[in-house]
Design a protein around this motif. Structure first.
Motif, PDB file in Angstrom:
ATOM      1  N   MET A 332       0.830  -1.209   0.000  1.00 29.87           N
ATOM      2  CA  MET A 332       0.000   0.000   0.000  1.00 29.87           C
ATOM      3  C   MET A 332       0.858   1.250   0.000  1.00 29.87           C
ATOM      4  N   GLY A 333       1.969   1.230   0.738  1.00 26.84           N
ATOM      5  CA  GLY A 333       2.882   2.359   0.695  1.00 26.84           C
ATOM      6  C   GLY A 333       3.371   2.631  -0.711  1.00 26.84           C
ATOM      7  N   PHE A 334       3.697   1.576  -1.450  1.00 32.00           N
ATOM      8  CA  PHE A 334       4.134   1.720  -2.842  1.00 32.00           C
ATOM      9  C   PHE A 334       3.025   2.343  -3.682  1.00 32.00           C
ATOM     10  N   LEU A 335       1.801   1.838  -3.559  1.00 27.12           N
ATOM     11  CA  LEU A 335       0.694   2.344  -4.371  1.00 27.12           C
ATOM     12  C   LEU A 335       0.351   3.796  -4.050  1.00 27.12           C
ATOM     13  N   LEU A 336       0.514   4.184  -2.786  1.00 28.73           N
ATOM     14  CA  LEU A 336       0.178   5.553  -2.370  1.00 28.73           C
ATOM     15  C   LEU A 336       1.359   6.505  -2.501  1.00 28.73           C
ATOM     16  N   ALA A 337       2.526   5.969  -2.875  1.00 35.64           N
ATOM     17  CA  ALA A 337       3.746   6.770  -3.018  1.00 35.64           C
ATOM     18  C   ALA A 337       4.128   7.441  -1.704  1.00 35.64           C
ATOM     19  N   VAL A 338       4.034   6.669  -0.602  1.00 36.24           N
ATOM     20  CA  VAL A 338       4.483   7.163   0.701  1.00 36.24           C
ATOM     21  C   VAL A 338       5.500   6.176   1.265  1.00 36.24           C
ATOM     22  N   ASP A 339       6.327   6.674   2.172  1.00 36.52           N
ATOM     23  CA  ASP A 339       7.305   5.840   2.863  1.00 36.52           C
ATOM     24  C   ASP A 339       6.593   5.097   3.989  1.00 36.52           C
ATOM     25  N   PRO A 340       6.442   3.774   3.901  1.00 37.58           N
ATOM     26  CA  PRO A 340       5.688   3.067   4.942  1.00 37.58           C
ATOM     27  C   PRO A 340       6.466   2.853   6.232  1.00 37.58           C
ATOM     28  N   PHE A 341       7.719   3.289   6.281  1.00 38.69           N
ATOM     29  CA  PHE A 341       8.562   2.987   7.438  1.00 38.69           C
ATOM     30  C   PHE A 341       8.862   4.200   8.317  1.00 38.69           C
ATOM     31  N   ASN A 342       8.356   5.366   7.948  1.00 31.22           N
ATOM     32  CA  ASN A 342       8.569   6.527   8.815  1.00 31.22           C
ATOM     33  C   ASN A 342       7.251   6.938   9.453  1.00 31.22           C
ATOM     34  N   GLN A 343       7.315   7.877  10.380  1.00 30.90           N
ATOM     35  CA  GLN A 343       6.137   8.398  11.075  1.00 30.90           C
ATOM     36  C   GLN A 343       6.397   9.877  11.362  1.00 30.90           C
ATOM     37  N   PRO A 344       6.378  10.702  10.311  1.00 31.15           N
ATOM     38  CA  PRO A 344       6.846  12.083  10.445  1.00 31.15           C
ATOM     39  C   PRO A 344       6.022  12.958  11.368  1.00 31.15           C
ATOM     40  N   ASP A 345       4.772  12.584  11.616  1.00 26.87           N
ATOM     41  CA  ASP A 345       3.904  13.452  12.414  1.00 26.87           C
ATOM     42  C   ASP A 345       3.770  13.012  13.869  1.00 26.87           C
ATOM     43  N   VAL A 346       4.386  11.893  14.231  1.00 19.04           N
ATOM     44  CA  VAL A 346       4.306  11.423  15.612  1.00 19.04           C
ATOM     45  C   VAL A 346       5.119  12.319  16.537  1.00 19.04           C
ATOM     46  N   GLU A 347       6.266  12.762  16.072  1.00 15.74           N
ATOM     47  CA  GLU A 347       7.155  13.560  16.918  1.00 15.74           C
ATOM     48  C   GLU A 347       6.509  14.869  17.343  1.00 15.74           C
TER      49      GLU A 347
END
Length: 505
Positions: A332-347
């Motif tokens: 799904m990360g590939f299909l949505l063009a997002v990095d599935p391994f980060n969490q930029p908004d948690v911090e």
């Protein structure tokens, strides 16, 4: 048993998504640990996050190491295990090991209850990939003080699970605590088959060899580039509905653990919910009615044979389900063009919590009635959106939990949109990424319990209750700054408030 996936609507959008995965040779490249699959910007992160695709050998080593630790504890009469961890360090063991006490809350009553258990027969697993998770480190210090106060060497009763080189690894080396290192090339939410899933679950009696074996047996089927690969089919089915149909309502039967949906929520929401897109799983409580909203897909889950029904059906043993969802999430990360391994908004929520700690809450000039709260909620909810109940209450209070479930269903029935329910601060390490980084269509109701007797955090000026309140305020401030609507209601009696909110329908 093999994975049985049914009910997928194979429309043109689905076909395009599946073709995209096949043309990219996604499955074979994933299991070859090709870090370029998600684009140049994600490659550096992905390069150190794909160890979960080849887990069996590392898992076998961790199982053997944990077996030796379990034998040593048994010889000392220790048979009660408490896990201090958040997010990827807690949700897998919570799902796998029903005898394990999982402390993933900063509510003072929850902390006090764990600290006041029979310490003479208790060991504590402290799990944090980074080694700096504030909730987990604070809980460890509280247990160190409690063990010392009971005349027990704390370092003999605490097991550290962390990555090599972390602050917790340094603490273990300095104090002599037992430590089990996790695979540093696996991110927290993909870590069910690593030390983070294995150590606490196995110490509490779970058969991790069987679970790992079930996952390993389906690895080959999930690594092939063909249209029958169930992980690719699942990813295409859920991603192709975006942006309109972005919710997956998860309905598990009794053959799977009740907490399987919570684990899936974190895996998918935190992996895909960014850059204003994402797939949002909502774990439906037992007996709950799906929303039927146009924004939602029903996904029925079972570890056994599944009867026909609406929506997508997935039947497979738990270990196979776990690897299936991990592969599908990466796809799904590939299909949505997002990095599935980060969490930029948690911090952002962590920063807001630190800023809020030690500062008095802003005075409340108006306390809305339950009827007014529901009216405001009705006015704020978007028909193409969802509601998130964020319950900052004691997660072990069964009566409050039952009332929260009733409120959730009441809002579904009234508003006709999907309604998620998450305990604070647990959800901050799970669906919190989606709430802040996914599509801007959520409306949030915070129910914040106040007045609990404080429990000190050794070495800190503030206690767990102060941290608990700061986490609620901090996340609300970040959500509002991102343009999300948030209603925050504080109460010293959550059960009464919930009954009144339900009756105000």
């Amino acid at each position: 048993m093999t994975i049985n996936l049914t009910g997928v609507s194979r429309d043109a959008a689905f076909a395009r998504s599946l073709d995209s995965l096949l043309e990219a040779r996604f499955a074979s490249r994933l299991f070859a640990q090709d870090a370029t699959l998600w684009g140049e910007a994600a490659a550096a992160e992905a390069a150190s996050r794909l160890g979960w695709t080849d887990f069996a050998d590392n898992a076998a080593e961790v199982v053997e190491q944990t077996r030796r630790i379990a034998q040593a504890f048994a010889a000392d009469g220790v048979d009660n295990f408490v896990l201090c961890g958040m997010g990827g360090s807690s949700l897998a063991p919570l799902m796998i090991a029903p005898e394990l006490t999982v402390l993933d809350s900063t509510h003072p009553d929850a902390v006090r209850r764990a600290l006041e258990s029979d310490l003479s027969r208790t060991a504590v697993i402290v799990s944090s990939k980074s080694g700096g998770t504030v909730e987990t480190v604070s809980q460890m210090h509280a247990f160190e003080a409690a063990f010392a106060g009971a005349g027990i060497d704390p370092h003999s009763r605490i097991v550290i699970v962390t990555d090599p080189g972390s602050a917790l690894a340094a603490d273990a080396a300095e104090t002599g605590k037992r430590v089990v290192f996790a695979d540093p090339n696996v991110g927290g939410r993909f870590s069910v088959f690593t030390a983070f899933g294995i150590v606490p679950s196995m110490l509490a009696g779970a058969d991790m060899s069987r679970l790992v074996g079930d996952g390993a047996r389906v690895r080959d089927a999930l690594s092939v580039d063909n249209a029958d690969n169930p992980a690719l089919v699942l990813a295409a089915a859920l991603a192709s509905g975006l942006p309109q149909r972005f919710v997956a309502e998860l309905q598990s039967d009794a053959s799977l653990p009740d907490e399987f949906g919570l684990w899936t929520e974190q895996l998918v929401a935190e992996s895909t919910g960014k850059q204003s897109t994402g797939v949002f799983p909502i774990a439906l409580p037992t007996g709950a009615t799906p929303s039927g909203a146009a924004t939602a897909t029903l996904v029925r889950l079972s570890a056994g044979e599944q009867s026909d029904g609406p929506g997508i059906g997935i039947a497979a043993p738990l270990g196979q389900q776990l690897l299936l969802w991990q592969v599908a999430t990466a796809a799904m990360g590939f299909l949505l063009a997002v990095d599935p391994f980060n969490q930029p908004d948690v911090e952002s929520a962590k920063i807001a919590t630190r800023e809020s700690l030690g500062e008095p809450p802003e005075p409340t000039t108006e306390v809305p009635s339950p009827a007014e709260t529901r009216a405001r909620l009705r006015a704020l909810v978007r028909r193409d959106g969802y509601v998130g109940i964020q319950a900052y209450v004691d997660p072990s209070d069964a009566h409050v939990a039952e009332l929260l479930g009733r409120l959730r269903q009441s809002l579904v029935n009234e508003l006709g949109v999907p309604v998620a329910l998450g305990y604070g601060p647990r959800y901050l390490h799970s669906t919190g990424q989606f709430h802040k980084g996914g599509p801007s269509c959520g409306t949030f109701l915070q129910i914040i319990e106040t007045g609990a007797r404080e429990v000190a955090i050794p070495g800190e000026e503030t206690g767990f209750g102060a941290l608990f309140g700061a986490q609620a305020r901090g996340d609300a401030s970040v959500l509002r700054a991102r343009g999300r609507a948030v209603l925050s209601v504080e109460t010293s009696d959550p059960a009464t408030l919930l009954r009144e909110l339900i009756a105000a329908n």
